[in-house]
Design a protein around this motif. Structure first.
Motif, PDB file in Angstrom:
ATOM      1  N   GLU A 201     -18.304   2.506 -26.071  1.00 60.23           N
ATOM      2  CA  GLU A 201     -17.473   2.019 -25.263  1.00 60.23           C
ATOM      3  C   GLU A 201     -17.650   0.040 -24.831  1.00 60.23           C
ATOM      4  N   GLU A 202     -18.598   0.489 -25.117  1.00 62.67           N
ATOM      5  CA  GLU A 202     -19.542  -1.524 -24.813  1.00 62.67           C
ATOM      6  C   GLU A 202     -18.312  -2.742 -25.950  1.00 62.67           C
ATOM      7  N   PHE A 203     -18.431  -2.095 -27.338  1.00 65.79           N
ATOM      8  CA  PHE A 203     -17.706  -2.554 -28.485  1.00 65.79           C
ATOM      9  C   PHE A 203     -16.208  -3.031 -27.520  1.00 65.79           C
ATOM     10  N   LEU A 204     -15.536  -2.203 -26.901  1.00 63.64           N
ATOM     11  CA  LEU A 204     -14.072  -2.406 -26.683  1.00 63.64           C
ATOM     12  C   LEU A 204     -14.182  -3.553 -26.025  1.00 63.64           C
ATOM     13  N   GLN A 205     -15.430  -4.051 -24.360  1.00 65.35           N
ATOM     14  CA  GLN A 205     -15.296  -5.190 -23.947  1.00 65.35           C
ATOM     15  C   GLN A 205     -14.459  -6.155 -25.309  1.00 65.35           C
ATOM     16  N   GLY A 206     -13.500  -6.856 -24.137  1.00 59.81           N
ATOM     17  CA  GLY A 206     -13.302  -7.963 -24.542  1.00 59.81           C
ATOM     18  C   GLY A 206     -12.372  -8.022 -25.279  1.00 59.81           C
ATOM     19  N   ILE A 207     -11.757  -7.201 -26.293  1.00 55.81           N
ATOM     20  CA  ILE A 207     -10.841  -6.099 -26.837  1.00 55.81           C
ATOM     21  C   ILE A 207      -9.233  -6.429 -26.405  1.00 55.81           C
ATOM     22  N   PRO A 208      -7.965  -7.518 -26.716  1.00 52.10           N
ATOM     23  CA  PRO A 208      -7.289  -7.752 -26.377  1.00 52.10           C
ATOM     24  C   PRO A 208      -6.172  -5.734 -26.689  1.00 52.10           C
ATOM     25  N   VAL A 209      -6.351  -5.942 -28.118  1.00 54.60           N
ATOM     26  CA  VAL A 209      -5.073  -4.645 -28.121  1.00 54.60           C
ATOM     27  C   VAL A 209      -5.979  -3.344 -28.813  1.00 54.60           C
ATOM     28  N   VAL A 210      -5.857  -2.001 -28.578  1.00 53.01           N
ATOM     29  CA  VAL A 210      -6.333  -1.177 -28.922  1.00 53.01           C
ATOM     30  C   VAL A 210      -4.809  -0.561 -29.806  1.00 53.01           C
ATOM     31  N   PHE A 211      -4.981  -0.015 -31.535  1.00 49.88           N
ATOM     32  CA  PHE A 211      -3.982   0.665 -31.756  1.00 49.88           C
ATOM     33  C   PHE A 211      -5.194   1.970 -32.195  1.00 49.88           C
ATOM     34  N   ASP A 212      -4.540   2.942 -31.529  1.00 48.63           N
ATOM     35  CA  ASP A 212      -5.374   4.221 -32.592  1.00 48.63           C
ATOM     36  C   ASP A 212      -4.359   5.432 -33.334  1.00 48.63           C
TER      37      ASP A 212
END
Length: 279
Positions: A201-212
């Motif tokens: 979860e911490e890795f996601l901080q600051g990533i503007p867009v996530v596509f799953d």
């Protein structure tokens, strides 16, 4: 006309309702079915598939089908995989519309691939995400578990040879950013194992867009955690529908209004939510 999807297993596929809606929107009299069988039966069952007007191919047959086809599109050759077959008067033509689904999904959400892109996974669809992101100007890193490092390095070499470009390969357990776009091309978080995600979860901080690219469940744990961290999130249903649209363009030259496809994506997500409630 008769069409189908083949793969194994296919117990939870959303392809029939998507394709049947697209046939209805195009006013075509066609039936779309599911033809599923284990891998050891493929060479015997290919005759059944070739009797159709066209068919879709999914895991694990996107490469298996290649020797049975007469011609491949440029995209199918580049990505080394076929997910759409057209019966052209007894000649069987193979296409890759996964890339169309990916590109049109990004376009519909106005997301540029010309950024720092991290692709989680280097399997069939991950390979396509990485290659297409490079083609569109992305600075790409592919992140895999230790067991996948050899395959990721093969992809790295292929991109260097075919496109004259460099990608980075990282171990997913020590993955470092930053990234403008994170793409999950792994099955981690897919039904029925929804309580998992491929990165912390911490890795996601600051990533503007996530596509799953997973579409079942509609909201994966990765998507939920990313949203809570302020990321913009996109699920896999968009890509599933857009690649189906590209298949219909190939099969019958069908054309659709963007609003029709937006409504179809929303309807399929609603159907998926109903399925989730009953599971």
């Amino acid at each position: 006309m008769n069409y189908a999807i083949t793969g194994y297993p296919l117990g939870h596929t959303m392809s029939p309702p998507i394709h049947n809606r697209l046939f209805a929107l195009a006013n075509l009299d066609a039936e779309y079915s599911v033809i599923s069988f284990p891998p050891e039966e493929f060479s015997q069952r290919i005759t059944q598939l070739k009797a159709l007007d066209g068919f879709n191919v999914t895991i694990p047959y996107k490469q298996t089908v290649l020797p049975f086809l007469d011609e491949l599109s440029d995209g199918a050759k580049l990505y080394g995989a076929v997910n759409v077959v057209k019966n052209d008067g007894g000649r069987y033509l193979g296409y890759n519309t996964d890339v169309d689904g990916f590109v049109r999904t990004m376009q519909s959400h106005r997301i540029s691939l010309a950024t720092d892109v991290c692709v989680l996974g280097a399997g069939g669809v991950g390979r396509m995400f990485a290659i297409e992101s490079v083609r569109q100007g992305g600075n790409v890193s592919v992140a895999v578990r230790e067991s996948g490092l050899a395959g990721a390095r093969e992809l790295q070499q292929e991109i260097r040879e075919k496109l004259g470009a460099q990608i980075a390969v990282q171990d997913i357990s020590t993955l470092k950013g930053p990234f403008g776009l994170l793409i999950n091309a792994t099955p981690v978080g897919m039904y029925p194992n929804q309580d998992h995600m491929p990165v912390s979860e911490e890795f996601l901080q600051g990533i503007p867009v996530v596509f799953d690219c997973i579409y079942n469940p509609r909201h994966t744990m990765l998507m939920n955690k990313a949203f809570a961290r302020g990321c913009r999130v996109i699920g896999g249903m968009d890509m599933l529908v857009w690649q189906a649209v590209a298949a219909h363009e190939i099969w019958n030259g069908s054309q659709y209004e963007p609003a029709q496809i937006t409504e179809l994506i929303e309807d399929m997500n609603r159907q998926l939510c109903e399925r989730e409630k009953s599971q």
